[in-house]
Design an enzyme around this catalytic site. Structure first.
Site, short mmCIF file in Angstrom:
data_model
loop_
_atom_site.label_atom_id
_atom_site.label_comp_id
_atom_site.label_asym_id
_atom_site.label_seq_id
_atom_site.Cartn_x
_atom_site.Cartn_y
_atom_site.Cartn_z
N SER A 194 0.86 -1.19 0.00
CA SER A 194 0.00 0.00 0.00
C SER A 194 0.89 1.23 0.00
O SER A 194 1.97 1.23 0.59
CB SER A 194 -0.89 0.02 1.24
OG SER A 194 -1.56 1.27 1.37
N TYR A 253 -2.58 -0.45 9.93
CA TYR A 253 -2.54 -0.87 8.53
C TYR A 253 -1.24 -0.41 7.87
O TYR A 253 -0.54 -1.20 7.21
CB TYR A 253 -3.74 -0.28 7.80
CG TYR A 253 -3.82 -0.63 6.33
CD1 TYR A 253 -4.27 -1.88 5.91
CD2 TYR A 253 -3.47 0.30 5.35
CE1 TYR A 253 -4.36 -2.20 4.57
CE2 TYR A 253 -3.56 -0.01 4.00
CZ TYR A 253 -4.00 -1.26 3.62
OH TYR A 253 -4.08 -1.57 2.29
#
Length: 254
Positions: free
Chosen positions: A134, A147
């Site tokens: 990501s 995350y």
């Protein structure tokens, strides 16, 4: 695409979103795909992939699925790590379980699958591993500490793995998406008007310290799948330990 046709590919997180798009791209390019997911259906889906139920948090289950794939389909030549979870929230309100489960899937799961597959690739001295990370791994995000940290861990792990496996001809790379139209992204919008959320994603949100997307569009899963396909192919035969940002310029290359 060179180096894809006829190869065996294992894709985790294959049930929907980016994982499903990766399966579709690989099968369209001629690969035999094992689609692994915690809630994978009994059918392989439109991509024609072979389904394998898998919880990447369980190292024993990972070893069993990798063994089954090589028994059923043949030696794994491509591994794509897509399985991931996102549990947003401020750090001070993040519980131990939410933190641990985020790392269990996003970081531990990558370790489990890479270890199991790499052990089999080593004696064959060939293979390609792609981890879907990501852009949050390189840019801080409000309410996304767990995350972002877990994706940063997976990204650096993949680079280290590439360093170790390079002498054996095995390439390891990361594809790092930005905002992509998947159920995970839309889940973040549950308490907002979809139009407002879409606009904030495209144009930025100063209150959350987020820039917009210079290309002016939110990615589709196939945009990420195309990048994965390239890095898994022989067209990327001299690329390893690379982190390819596919985010429309949202990180400003930070």
């Amino acid at each position: 695409m060179d180096g894809i046709e006829g190869r065996i590919a294992l894709v985790t997180g294959a049930g929907r979103g980016i994982g499903a798009a990766v399966c579709e791209a690989l099968t369209s390019a001629g690969a035999k795909v094992a689609a692994a997911d915690l809630r994978i259906g009994e059918q392989g889906g439109s991509s024609g992939a072979v389904p394998y139920p898998l919880d990447v948090r369980d190292p024993h289950a990972v070893d069993e699925v990798v063994t089954a794939v090589e028994r059923d389909l043949g030696p794994i030549g491509i591994l794509v790590n897509v399985a991931g979870v996102l549990r947003p929230g401020p750090v001070v309100e993040t519980g131990d379980d939410a933190w641990q489960q985020t790392f269990a899937v996003n970081a531990d799961g990558v370790f489990h699958t890479c270890r199991a597959v790499a052990r089999r690739m080593l004696p064959r001295r060939a293979g390609a591993i792609v981890t879907v990370g990501s852009n949050a791994a390189s840019v801080p995000r409000v309410n996304m500490a767990a995350y972002a940290a877990s994706k940063a861990a997976a990204t650096m792990f993949t680079r280290c793995l590439g360093l170790e496996l390079g002498p054996y001809g095995i390439r390891c790379n990361t594809v790092s998406p930005g905002s992509t139209d998947t159920p995970m992204l839309r889940a973040l919008w549950d308490d907002r008007d979809p139009a407002d959320a879409w606009s904030a994603t495209l144009h930025g949100d100063p209150a959350a310290f987020r820039t917009g997307i210079p290309l002016g569009r939110i990615a589709e899963p196939r945009d990420i799948a195309d990048a994965v396909l390239f890095l898994a192919s022989d067209r990327a035969r001299h690329i390893t330990m690379h982190d390819l940002l596919v985010d429309g310029g949202a990180t400003l290359r930070a």
